[in-house]
Structures are given as structure tokens and as C-alpha cells.
Scaffold this motif. Structure first.
Motif, PDB file in Angstrom:
ATOM      1  N   SER A 103       0.827  -1.110   0.003  1.00 27.48           N
ATOM      2  CA  SER A 103      -0.089   0.076  -0.107  1.00 27.48           C
ATOM      3  C   SER A 103       0.960   1.299   0.207  1.00 27.48           C
ATOM      4  N   VAL A 104       1.998   1.142   0.654  1.00 25.40           N
ATOM      5  CA  VAL A 104       3.021   2.407   0.586  1.00 25.40           C
ATOM      6  C   VAL A 104       3.526   2.680  -0.628  1.00 25.40           C
TER       7      VAL A 104
ATOM      8  N   HIS B  47       0.765   4.077  -2.957  1.00 22.25           N
ATOM      9  CA  HIS B  47       0.400   5.375  -2.808  1.00 22.25           C
ATOM     10  C   HIS B  47       1.686   6.188  -3.211  1.00 22.25           C
TER      11      HIS B  47
ATOM     12  N   PHE C 210       0.872   8.941  -6.328  1.00 19.76           N
ATOM     13  CA  PHE C 210       1.048  10.530  -6.078  1.00 19.76           C
ATOM     14  C   PHE C 210       2.034  11.023  -7.038  1.00 19.76           C
TER      15      PHE C 210
ATOM     16  N   ARG D 100       4.222  11.398   6.993  1.00 20.99           N
ATOM     17  CA  ARG D 100       3.050  10.500   7.385  1.00 20.99           C
ATOM     18  C   ARG D 100       3.912   9.447   8.016  1.00 20.99           C
TER      19      ARG D 100
ATOM     20  N   PHE E  84      -7.135   6.663  -6.544  1.00 23.25           N
ATOM     21  CA  PHE E  84      -6.221   5.689  -6.200  1.00 23.25           C
ATOM     22  C   PHE E  84      -6.557   4.351  -6.155  1.00 23.25           C
ATOM     23  N   GLN E  85      -7.757   4.087  -5.368  1.00 24.75           N
ATOM     24  CA  GLN E  85      -8.414   2.790  -5.546  1.00 24.75           C
ATOM     25  C   GLN E  85      -8.346   2.204  -6.846  1.00 24.75           C
TER      26      GLN E  85
ATOM     27  N   ALA F 287      -4.883   1.364  -7.730  1.00 27.28           N
ATOM     28  CA  ALA F 287      -4.469  -0.034  -6.833  1.00 27.28           C
ATOM     29  C   ALA F 287      -4.884  -1.100  -7.479  1.00 27.28           C
TER      30      ALA F 287
END
Length: 227
Positions: free
Chosen positions: A12-13, A16, A20, A38, A219-220, A223
Motif C-alpha cells: 500500500s505504501v 501510494h 502520487f 506521514r 487511487f483505489q 491500486a
């Protein structure tokens, strides 16, 4: 499924970070600082490796899953600086502005144009017509493709139109790509430029609604392409 074995951060990192970078106008050092805020400590060189490795894989899936496009195309190229020299980003959208294909090339000539058209046709099928500018190389490239289509049993060739104002929709589309690449201040290697641009184009396709989302966020959706 795209494999994330061998990396030392959660999937997930990584997703992201890649999203971005290719979606927003940030540098690697900007992104490094954003992630640190973060609680994620990762250096800009690692971020670069993630983008170069995973962005092209996600872009390939985006191409495979995108919605059907129209048979009237607009094609042109824009400029991207690599190793201090200008290279050529060939791009095509349909009459509605939906992304068809893209290709980074070190040269702007007949061979590059022909290669781009054959690639776009392989992905999207033979169009009814293609609108190009007054470039002799693009015209010659498309004429060469028509010869190939004529003698390979495709049954039809492509109508060619050289009408500059019809390409305005593509000129506007170029601006989004250039807005994202601007803060990157040029690329140090051709392969990393091509990989990064593929991710930018995939994110742009998501932004334009070309990838079925079923209510998911941008984003989803990005992913999901890696799932």
C-alpha cells in the motif's frame, strides 16, 4: 497480479508513492518529505526505483482494461527532455479526448511514426481516420502503415486528414502531461523517462474515467490495476 516480492515496504505504501508521483506535480524530494510527514521514511532514490519498476506494469493493465474508444483519432507529438536533450512523446487520443496510446522516442522521423501507429493499432484496432498535423514524417509513417494494412489482409486502410484545428483537443491533453513532468526537471535516462511517462498516462486515463471504477476513488482504481 503484479508481484511485490523483495521490497521492504508494504504494498500500500509503494502504490501510494507511485500514484502520487505520477498523478501530481511533485519531485521525488517533495514526495520524500510528504511521506516523512506521514511517518514513512524512504529516500528519493528508492522512490525512483519504485516508479520505474511498477508504473509500466500498471500502465499495461490500464491499456488492457480501458473502455472502448472511437474510430476517429487525433495524433501529434510533444517534447520531453532526457539527459539534457529533447525527445519526442508520440500521443494519440480519439475524437472525445480519450487516450489511445503513447510512445517516447529519441527520434522524430518516419520510422518512429510508423512504429507508433502500428503500436496504437495493435492496442486499439484499425481506426476509420487519423487527424495529424502538417508533419511530413507523420504523413509518411501513416501512409506506410496503410501499405502494410493493404497487403496483410486487413481489408481496409485509414483515412488521413491534415487539419490542424481538429488537433486542438490533443494539444490541450498534452498540457496535463507537461504539467506533471514540469517539476521533474528532465530525466536522466531514457528508460526511466519512458517508465515514468507510462505511469503518468495511466493516471491521466483514470482521471478521464477511461478505467471502469465502480465508485472507487482514483487511487483505489490505480491500486486495483496492480491486484
Amino acid at each position: 497480479m503484479i508481484e511485490f516480492k523483495g521490497v521492504h515496504y508494504p504494498k500500500s505504501v509503494i502504490l501510494h508513492a507511485v500514484f502520487f508521483y505520477v498523478r501530481y506535480a511533485v519531485s521525488y524530494r517533495d514526495l520524500e518529505e510528504i511521506l516523512a510527514e506521514r511517518g514513512v521514511t524512504v529516500d528519493h532514490a528508492t522512490l525512483n526505483r519504485w516508479v520505474v519498476k511498477f508504473a509500466p506494469l500498471i500502465a499495461t493493465r490500464a491499456q488492457a482494461r480501458k473502455r472502448p474508444t472511437a474510430g476517429s483519432w487525433r495524433m501529434d507529438e510533444t517534447y520531453i527532455k532526457v539527459k539534457g536533450r529533447w525527445t519526442y512523446l508520440y500521443r494519440a487520443v480519439d475524437r472525445n479526448g480519450q487516450t489511445l496510446d503513447f510512445m517516447l522516442s529519441e527520434r522524430r522521423d518516419l520510422a518512429a511514426a510508423r512504429r507508433f501507429f502500428m503500436r496504437a493499432i495493435a492496442t486499439n484496432g484499425v481506426p476509420d481516420r487519423v487527424v495529424i498535423d502538417k508533419s511530413g514524417a507523420n504523413l509518411a509513417g501513416l501512409q506506410a502503415v496503410n501499405v502494410i494494412l493493404k497487403f496483410t489482409g486487413e481489408g481496409r486502410t485509414v483515412e488521413i486528414q491534415q487539419v490542424k484545428y481538429l488537433n486542438n483537443i490533443l494539444e490541450q491533453d498534452h498540457r496535463f502531461i507537461k504539467r506533471i513532468t514540469g517539476p521533474m526537471k528532465g530525466f536522466k535516462a531514457f528508460h526511466s523517462a519512458a517508465a515514468t511517462i507510462s505511469g503518468i498516462e495511466a493516471a491521466h486515463m483514470i482521471r478521464k474515467g477511461q478505467i471502469p471504477a465502480n465508485g472507487a476513488t482514483a487511487f483505489q482504481t490505480f491500486a486495483d490495476l496492480a491486484a
